[in-house]
Design a protein around this motif. Structure first.
Motif, PDB file in Angstrom:
ATOM      1  N   UNK A  25       0.836  -1.196   0.000  1.00 35.37           N
ATOM      2  CA  UNK A  25       0.000   0.000   0.000  1.00 35.37           C
ATOM      3  C   UNK A  25       0.866   1.239   0.000  1.00 35.37           C
ATOM      4  N   UNK A  26       0.606   2.135  -0.982  1.00 37.54           N
ATOM      5  CA  UNK A  26       1.330   3.403  -1.036  1.00 37.54           C
ATOM      6  C   UNK A  26       0.410   4.537  -0.653  1.00 37.54           C
ATOM      7  N   UNK A  27       0.691   5.697  -1.163  1.00 36.85           N
ATOM      8  CA  UNK A  27      -0.125   6.866  -0.835  1.00 36.85           C
ATOM      9  C   UNK A  27      -1.363   6.959  -1.710  1.00 36.85           C
ATOM     10  N   UNK A  28      -1.477   6.074  -2.691  1.00 35.44           N
ATOM     11  CA  UNK A  28      -2.650   6.083  -3.551  1.00 35.44           C
ATOM     12  C   UNK A  28      -2.450   5.153  -4.721  1.00 35.44           C
ATOM     13  N   UNK A  29      -3.550   4.674  -5.289  1.00 32.37           N
ATOM     14  CA  UNK A  29      -3.478   3.797  -6.447  1.00 32.37           C
ATOM     15  C   UNK A  29      -2.731   2.517  -6.120  1.00 32.37           C
ATOM     16  N   UNK A  30      -1.895   2.067  -7.075  1.00 32.86           N
ATOM     17  CA  UNK A  30      -1.129   0.839  -6.885  1.00 32.86           C
ATOM     18  C   UNK A  30       0.355   1.130  -6.696  1.00 32.86           C
ATOM     19  N   UNK A  31       0.657   2.239  -6.037  1.00 34.01           N
ATOM     20  CA  UNK A  31       2.056   2.586  -5.804  1.00 34.01           C
ATOM     21  C   UNK A  31       2.712   1.535  -4.927  1.00 34.01           C
ATOM     22  N   UNK A  32       4.011   1.340  -5.111  1.00 35.47           N
ATOM     23  CA  UNK A  32       4.722   0.375  -4.302  1.00 35.47           C
ATOM     24  C   UNK A  32       4.839   0.873  -2.868  1.00 35.47           C
ATOM     25  N   UNK A  33       5.054  -0.074  -1.981  1.00 33.54           N
ATOM     26  CA  UNK A  33       5.206   0.255  -0.576  1.00 33.54           C
ATOM     27  C   UNK A  33       6.404   1.168  -0.367  1.00 33.54           C
ATOM     28  N   UNK A  34       6.196   2.330   0.234  1.00 34.42           N
ATOM     29  CA  UNK A  34       7.331   3.208   0.502  1.00 34.42           C
ATOM     30  C   UNK A  34       8.351   2.501   1.379  1.00 34.42           C
ATOM     31  N   UNK A  35       9.638   2.770   1.127  1.00 32.26           N
ATOM     32  CA  UNK A  35      10.703   2.098   1.861  1.00 32.26           C
ATOM     33  C   UNK A  35      10.525   2.280   3.359  1.00 32.26           C
ATOM     34  N   UNK A  36      10.189   3.497   3.797  1.00 32.78           N
ATOM     35  CA  UNK A  36      10.029   3.748   5.225  1.00 32.78           C
ATOM     36  C   UNK A  36       8.951   2.907   5.851  1.00 32.78           C
ATOM     37  N   UNK A  37       7.808   2.740   5.158  1.00 31.30           N
ATOM     38  CA  UNK A  37       6.700   1.967   5.706  1.00 31.30           C
ATOM     39  C   UNK A  37       7.049   0.491   5.765  1.00 31.30           C
ATOM     40  N   UNK A  38       7.705  -0.021   4.720  1.00 34.29           N
ATOM     41  CA  UNK A  38       8.109  -1.417   4.723  1.00 34.29           C
ATOM     42  C   UNK A  38       9.062  -1.711   5.855  1.00 34.29           C
ATOM     43  N   UNK A  39       9.991  -0.810   6.072  1.00 34.88           N
ATOM     44  CA  UNK A  39      10.940  -0.969   7.165  1.00 34.88           C
ATOM     45  C   UNK A  39      10.230  -0.910   8.513  1.00 34.88           C
ATOM     46  N   UNK A  40       9.213  -0.060   8.619  1.00 29.47           N
ATOM     47  CA  UNK A  40       8.457   0.079   9.863  1.00 29.47           C
ATOM     48  C   UNK A  40       7.726  -1.219  10.196  1.00 29.47           C
ATOM     49  N   UNK A  41       7.056  -1.812   9.206  1.00 28.49           N
ATOM     50  CA  UNK A  41       6.344  -3.070   9.429  1.00 28.49           C
ATOM     51  C   UNK A  41       7.310  -4.160   9.880  1.00 28.49           C
ATOM     52  N   UNK A  42       8.432  -4.299   9.158  1.00 32.42           N
ATOM     53  CA  UNK A  42       9.410  -5.336   9.481  1.00 32.42           C
ATOM     54  C   UNK A  42      10.041  -5.109  10.855  1.00 32.42           C
ATOM     55  N   UNK A  43      10.341  -3.850  11.172  1.00 30.78           N
ATOM     56  CA  UNK A  43      10.980  -3.535  12.457  1.00 30.78           C
ATOM     57  C   UNK A  43      10.032  -3.827  13.615  1.00 30.78           C
ATOM     58  N   UNK A  44       8.793  -3.375  13.519  1.00 31.07           N
ATOM     59  CA  UNK A  44       7.833  -3.588  14.604  1.00 31.07           C
ATOM     60  C   UNK A  44       7.496  -5.067  14.759  1.00 31.07           C
ATOM     61  N   UNK A  45       7.411  -5.768  13.633  1.00 31.97           N
ATOM     62  CA  UNK A  45       7.180  -7.218  13.654  1.00 31.97           C
ATOM     63  C   UNK A  45       8.302  -7.917  14.424  1.00 31.97           C
ATOM     64  N   UNK A  46       9.548  -7.563  14.094  1.00 30.04           N
ATOM     65  CA  UNK A  46      10.700  -8.171  14.758  1.00 30.04           C
ATOM     66  C   UNK A  46      10.708  -7.838  16.244  1.00 30.04           C
ATOM     67  N   UNK A  47      10.367  -6.607  16.590  1.00 31.08           N
ATOM     68  CA  UNK A  47      10.335  -6.198  17.994  1.00 31.08           C
ATOM     69  C   UNK A  47       9.326  -7.027  18.781  1.00 31.08           C
ATOM     70  N   UNK A  48       8.152  -7.249  18.205  1.00 29.04           N
ATOM     71  CA  UNK A  48       7.116  -8.029  18.884  1.00 29.04           C
ATOM     72  C   UNK A  48       7.556  -9.479  19.081  1.00 29.04           C
ATOM     73  N   UNK A  49       8.152 -10.060  18.045  1.00 31.95           N
ATOM     74  CA  UNK A  49       8.601 -11.451  18.143  1.00 31.95           C
ATOM     75  C   UNK A  49       9.713 -11.576  19.184  1.00 31.95           C
TER      76      UNK A  49
END
Length: 226
Positions: A25-49
């Protein structure tokens, strides 16, 4: 089994559950995932695990966002989630949501329609589940609640919602999702058929600063307080 809430996810008897990552999910349409958001998901996921050391992690649907394409950036994030679990000896399971039409292109692991944890069944919640349970943990609607003019992602906990069972709805794990304000919603306003009595849904908000879950009155009472 009483859930432990933490950063838009919950821990239930050694299983970490999160929903609606909407990778891509980007800021609209079918834009690719922004690098910052992808890193945020992965970082928070790792923190929880790392914090909870679950034996398994279940994504309750909508791992992906786009119905038609899966950018390479998404593949790398999915691989990061997989690696986090492998390195910590946790099984990763994805119960598909309505957005996961391209799931097989990035995920070859377990992908059952629902996943059972004792008397609890985890599924996305976009359609009626076949499995019977005392409690269902779902996503799909991306709930938020407005408190003093500020919207916050929230869990919704409702007794006797579906087939007499309790339903726990998770907020979207992806911080890009604005979510849906549930303050004045009725059951018919929810997309999930598992919500049958909105007045009995109790919002639970995770306070990161105090590292605690704050439970508010059920929506029926909460509306009268506004």
């Amino acid at each position: 089994m009483t859930p432990t809430y933490d950063d838009r996810a919950l821990l239930l008897d050694g299983t970490l559950v999160l929903a609606d990552l909407h990778l891509g999910r980007g800021t609209g349409g079918n834009l690719e995932l922004p690098i910052g958001s992808g890193a945020d998901v992965a970082r928070r996921f790792e923190t929880l695990v790392d914090r909870h050391r679950p034996s398994e992690v279940v994504v309750a649907g909508d791992l992906l966002h786009s119905f038609q394409t899966v950018p390479r950036t998404v593949e790398s994030v999915v691989e990061s989630l997989r690696a986090t679990c492998v390195d910590r000896d946790a099984d990763l399971i994805v119960t598909p949501g309505n957005h996961d039409t391209m799931l097989e292109s990035v995920w070859d692991g377990p992908s059952p329609a629902s996943h059972r944890i004792g008397d609890t069944v985890v599924c996305h919640g976009h359609e009626v589940p076949e499995a019977e349970a005392d409690r269902y943990v779902v996503g799909h609607d991306h709930p938020t609640i407005a408190i003093e003019g500020q919207r916050r992602p929230c869990y919704l906990v409702g007794p006797e919602q579906f087939r007499g069972a309790t339903v726990v709805m998770l907020p979207s794990f992806n911080t890009l999702n604005a979510g849906v304000e549930v303050n004045r919603m009725q059951a018919a306003d929810f997309q999930s058929p598992l919500v049958t009595d909105a007045d009995r849904l109790e919002p639970v908000v995770w306070d990161e600063s105090g590292r605690e879950a704050v439970t508010f009155p059920a929506l029926g009472e909460f509306r009268r307080m506004l």
